[in-house]
Write a protein that holds these residues in place. Structure first.
Motif, PDB file in Angstrom:
ATOM      1  N   PRO A 269      42.141  47.268  51.547  1.00  0.00           N
ATOM      2  CA  PRO A 269      41.165  46.279  51.085  1.00  0.00           C
ATOM      3  C   PRO A 269      41.135  46.206  49.559  1.00  0.00           C
ATOM      4  N   VAL A 270      40.862  45.031  49.075  1.00  0.00           N
ATOM      5  CA  VAL A 270      40.791  44.822  47.633  1.00  0.00           C
ATOM      6  C   VAL A 270      39.587  45.571  47.066  1.00  0.00           C
ATOM      7  N   ALA A 271      39.779  46.242  45.944  1.00  0.00           N
ATOM      8  CA  ALA A 271      38.677  46.965  45.305  1.00  0.00           C
ATOM      9  C   ALA A 271      37.773  45.974  44.576  1.00  0.00           C
ATOM     10  N   LEU A 272      36.461  46.192  44.674  1.00  0.00           N
ATOM     11  CA  LEU A 272      35.508  45.314  44.011  1.00  0.00           C
ATOM     12  C   LEU A 272      35.744  45.298  42.506  1.00  0.00           C
ATOM     13  N   ALA A 273      36.023  46.460  41.930  1.00  0.00           N
ATOM     14  CA  ALA A 273      36.261  46.535  40.486  1.00  0.00           C
ATOM     15  C   ALA A 273      37.442  45.660  40.079  1.00  0.00           C
ATOM     16  N   THR A 274      38.438  45.585  40.939  1.00  0.00           N
ATOM     17  CA  THR A 274      39.604  44.740  40.647  1.00  0.00           C
ATOM     18  C   THR A 274      39.211  43.276  40.596  1.00  0.00           C
ATOM     19  N   VAL A 275      38.416  42.841  41.576  1.00  0.00           N
ATOM     20  CA  VAL A 275      37.973  41.440  41.613  1.00  0.00           C
ATOM     21  C   VAL A 275      37.142  41.111  40.375  1.00  0.00           C
ATOM     22  N   LEU A 276      36.203  41.993  40.044  1.00  0.00           N
ATOM     23  CA  LEU A 276      35.352  41.739  38.883  1.00  0.00           C
ATOM     24  C   LEU A 276      36.150  41.742  37.587  1.00  0.00           C
ATOM     25  N   ALA A 277      37.144  42.617  37.491  1.00  0.00           N
ATOM     26  CA  ALA A 277      37.975  42.670  36.284  1.00  0.00           C
ATOM     27  C   ALA A 277      38.766  41.384  36.107  1.00  0.00           C
ATOM     28  N   ILE A 278      39.299  40.861  37.202  1.00  0.00           N
ATOM     29  CA  ILE A 278      40.101  39.640  37.133  1.00  0.00           C
ATOM     30  C   ILE A 278      39.229  38.445  36.760  1.00  0.00           C
ATOM     31  N   ILE A 279      38.035  38.364  37.349  1.00  0.00           N
ATOM     32  CA  ILE A 279      37.130  37.257  37.040  1.00  0.00           C
ATOM     33  C   ILE A 279      36.610  37.356  35.606  1.00  0.00           C
ATOM     34  N   GLY A 280      36.272  38.573  35.171  1.00  0.00           N
ATOM     35  CA  GLY A 280      35.638  38.743  33.875  1.00  0.00           C
ATOM     36  C   GLY A 280      36.569  38.727  32.688  1.00  0.00           C
ATOM     37  N   THR A 281      37.833  39.077  32.884  1.00  0.00           N
ATOM     38  CA  THR A 281      38.761  39.189  31.757  1.00  0.00           C
ATOM     39  C   THR A 281      38.872  37.917  30.921  1.00  0.00           C
ATOM     40  N   PRO A 282      39.143  36.744  31.507  1.00  0.00           N
ATOM     41  CA  PRO A 282      39.277  35.546  30.661  1.00  0.00           C
ATOM     42  C   PRO A 282      37.979  35.167  29.959  1.00  0.00           C
ATOM     43  N   LEU A 283      36.840  35.362  30.630  1.00  0.00           N
ATOM     44  CA  LEU A 283      35.561  35.027  29.999  1.00  0.00           C
ATOM     45  C   LEU A 283      35.303  35.911  28.788  1.00  0.00           C
ATOM     46  N   ILE A 284      35.559  37.210  28.918  1.00  0.00           N
ATOM     47  CA  ILE A 284      35.327  38.140  27.812  1.00  0.00           C
ATOM     48  C   ILE A 284      36.275  37.858  26.652  1.00  0.00           C
ATOM     49  N   LEU A 285      37.551  37.617  26.957  1.00  0.00           N
ATOM     50  CA  LEU A 285      38.528  37.344  25.897  1.00  0.00           C
ATOM     51  C   LEU A 285      38.161  36.081  25.110  1.00  0.00           C
ATOM     52  N   ILE A 286      37.746  35.039  25.822  1.00  0.00           N
ATOM     53  CA  ILE A 286      37.388  33.782  25.162  1.00  0.00           C
ATOM     54  C   ILE A 286      36.146  33.959  24.292  1.00  0.00           C
ATOM     55  N   LEU A 287      35.146  34.673  24.808  1.00  0.00           N
ATOM     56  CA  LEU A 287      33.924  34.892  24.040  1.00  0.00           C
ATOM     57  C   LEU A 287      34.194  35.732  22.787  1.00  0.00           C
TER      58      LEU A 287
END
Length: 490
Positions: A269-287
Motif C-alpha cells: 500500500p502507498v504510504a501516506l507520507a509519500t502521498v503528502l510529499a508528492i502533493i506538497g512539494t510543488p506548492l512549497i517550492l513555488i511559495l
C-alpha cells in the motif's frame, strides 16, 4: 487597498474596420453587451461548444468594434504581422497548457496508484467514526489539489458510499464536505485551470495565487462544511446501490488484472507520507520562490531557488516523484506509466482550448478598445475593482454554467482596471480570488457539475438544489468576503 478602478490611458482608435458600426464609448459598450449576450445565447440555447462560441464571439466583437481583418488574423503574405487571435491564444496557453498538462498527469498517477484511498482511509481513522464527514472534507481538500473536480468525484465517491452505508446516515452528510473540499481547490488553487488562466491573463506569480488561495479558501471551505453538516442532518438520501455495485465491479476488475500480471493486489500500500510529499512539494517550492524574490537580494542562491520554484519545474519534479515513488517502486512498467499519463491528457483538450479562446476574447477586448470602455464605465460607478470582478464573474457563471468561461471572460474584462491601477501582486491575486469565487456561485441545471453530483450520489434535482447549489453559494460568498477584507490591508 480596496479602491475604485483607475482608468488607464485611452486606447487609440482603430480605422479600416470591416464593420465599423459604432463610434465612441456608448457604441463600444453596446458591442460589449451584445457580445456577452451572444456568447451566453450560443452556449446556453444553441448548445455550441464553448471554445467555438468564444472564438466566434471574439471575431464578431472585434469586427463590430472596428478592428481590421489584418489586426484580427494577420496576413497570409507576411506571417510576422501581429494577430490578436494568435497572440491571445498563444500568450495564455504558453503558460497555462504546460501547468494543466503536468498537473493532470500527476493527478492520474495519484488516482490509479491508490493514493486517494490511502489518504482517505488514514483520515477516517484519524478523525474517528463520529467525525467521518470532517474526514471526507479533509480528503477532498487534500486530494483536490492535484486532480480535477470530476476526477475527485469518481475516485472518492466509493469512500462516501462506504461511510454512509456503514453509518446508516444520509449520503449528503458525507458527500457535501467532500465536494466542498474538491470545489475549493478547483476554484482557488493551481494547478487547476481557472486560477492558472486568470494568473496568466493578469500577470500574477502563482506563488501569490497559492498564498491568497489558501487565505481565502480555508475560511470559505470551513463555512461550507458548516452548511454541509446542517443540511446533511436534515436531508436524508440513501446510498445509490447501483453506484456501489459498479464501484465493486471496477475494483474486482483491477484485482483480476493485477493477478493476471502475477502481482498481488495492494501488496505494498502507498504510504501516506509519500502521498503528502508528492502533493506538497510543488506548492512549497513555488511559495519559497515567490518569497525569495521579496526577501533576498539578487544572487546565485536566489536564482537557484527561483529555478526550482518555477511552476514548470516544481510540477515536473512532483511528477517524477510520483512516477518513481508510486509507479516504478510499486512494480509499474514504463509502459504502464506512459499509458496512464497519456490517457489522462485526453479529457483536458477541451479545457485547454476553452482557456485559449478566453485569451483570444480578452485580447480582442483589449485591442478593440472595448475593455477600455468598460473600464471607464466601471470607474464611473465608483465600485471597488474586487467587487466588480466578483459580480461580473458571478453573473456570467449563473447565466452560462461554466466556471472556466466565467473566469477567463471576466479576467479579460477587468484587465484594464488592473493595468492602470498600479496594484501590487498581492492585491491582483485577491482580485483573481474574487473572480474565482464568483465563478462557482449557485451551480444549477446549466452546470455539468450539478448533474454529476446529482446522478453520482443519487440525489434528486430538488434536493441537489437544496444541498449542492446552496453549498457552492456559501463557498463563493465566504471566499469573496475574505478576499475583500484582506484587500483592505495589502
Amino acid at each position: 487597498m480596496l479602491l475604485a478602478a483607475e482608468a488607464p490611458p485611452e486606447a487609440p482608435p482603430h480605422t479600416g474596420g470591416l464593420l465599423m458600426l459604432i463610434d465612441g464609448t456608448a457604441g463600444l459598450l453596446t458591442v460589449a453587451a451584445l457580445g456577452i449576450l451572444l456568447l451566453l445565447f450560443l452556449i446556453i440555447k444553441v448548445r455550441l461548444q464553448p471554445f467555438v462560441a468564444l472564438l466566434a464571439v471574439s471575431i464578431a466583437v472585434g469586427l463590430a468594434a472596428g478592428l481590421s481583418v489584418t489586426e484580427l488574423f494577420g496576413t497570409v503574405q507576411n506571417s510576422d504581422v501581429s494577430s490578436l487571435i494568435e497572440d491571445g491564444m498563444g500568450g495564455i496557453l504558453g503558460h497555462v497548457a504546460i501547468i494543466i498538462g503536468l498537473g493532470t498527469m500527476l493527478g492520474a498517477i495519484l488516482e490509479v496508484s491508490g493514493g486517494a484511498e490511502v489518504l482517505s482511509d488514514r483520515l477516517l481513522r484519524l478523525f474517528g467514526e463520529k467525525r467521518a464527514p470532517l474526514a471526507m472534507g479533509a480528503t477532498g481538500l487534500l486530494f483536490g489539489i492535484p486532480v480535477f473536480f470530476d476526477v475527485g468525484i469518481f475516485v472518492l465517491a466509493p469512500i462516501v458510499y462506504a461511510a454512509a452505508k456503514r453509518s446508516g446516515k444520509s449520503v449528503v452528510l458525507y458527500a457535501m464536505p467532500l465536494l466542498a473540499g474538491l470545489s475549493m481547490t478547483h476554484a482557488f488553487l493551481p494547478p487547476h485551470p481557472g486560477p492558472v488562466a486568470a494568473a496568466g491573463l493578469l500577470d500574477v506569480d502563482l506563488g501569490w495565487i497559492i498564498l491568497m488561495g489558501v487565505v481565502c479558501g480555508i475560511p470559505a471551505v470551513l463555512a461550507a462544511w458548516a452548511y454541509a453538516a446542517w443540511i446533511g442532518n436534515r436531508l436524508f438520501v440513501p446510498v445509490p446501490q447501483d453506484m456501489v455495485e459498479a464501484a465493486e465491479e471496477s475494483k474486482a476488475a483491477v484485482v483480476a488484472e493485477q493477478q493476471a500480471a502475477g502481482r498481488k493486489a495492494n501488496e505494498k500500500p502507498v504510504a501516506l507520507a509519500t502521498v503528502l510529499a508528492i502533493i506538497g512539494t510543488p506548492l512549497i517550492l513555488i511559495l519559497i520562490a515567490t518569497f525569495s524574490s521579496i526577501a533576498l537580494d539578487p544572487s546565485t542562491l536566489r536564482s537557484v531557488i527561483e529555478f526550482f520554484g518555477h511552476p514548470f519545474v516544481a510540477l515536473t519534479i512532483a511528477l517524477f516523484m510520483a512516477y518513481y515513488l508510486l509507479g516504478i517502486r510499486s512494480g509499474w512498467s514504463r509502459k504502464s506509466l506512459e499509458t496512464v499519463s497519456t490517457a489522462s491528457l485526453k479529457p483536458v483538450g477541451n479545457i485547454i482550448l476553452v482557456v485559449g479562446a478566453g485569451g483570444v476574447f480578452g485580447a480582442v477586448l483589449q485591442g478593440s478598445g472595448v475593455a477600455q470602455a468598460l473600464s471607464d464605465t466601471f470607474s464611473d460607478f465608483g465600485l471597488p475593482v474586487i467587487l466588480l470582478a466578483y459580480l461580473i464573474s458571478l453573473v456570467l457563471r449563473v447565466a452560462q454554467g461554466s466556471a472556466t468561461v466565467a473566469i477567463v471572460t471576466t479576467a479579460g474584462i477587468v484587465l484594464p482596471l488592473i493595468e492602470g491601477g498600479g496594484h501590487s501582486q498581492a492585491f491582483v491575486a485577491l482580485v483573481i480570488m474574487a473572480i474565482s469565487a464568483g465563478s462557482i456561485f449557485a451551480s444549477h441545471v446549466n452546470d455539468g457539475g450539478f448533474w454529476m453530483v446529482s446522478k453520482y450520489f443519487g440525489i434528486s434535482e430538488r434536493d441537489t438544489l437544496k444541498s449542492w447549489t446552496v453549498l457552492e453559494s456559501v463557498l463563493s460568498v465566504a471566499g469573496f468576503a475574505v478576499a475583500a477584507v484582506v484587500s483592505l490591508f495589502v
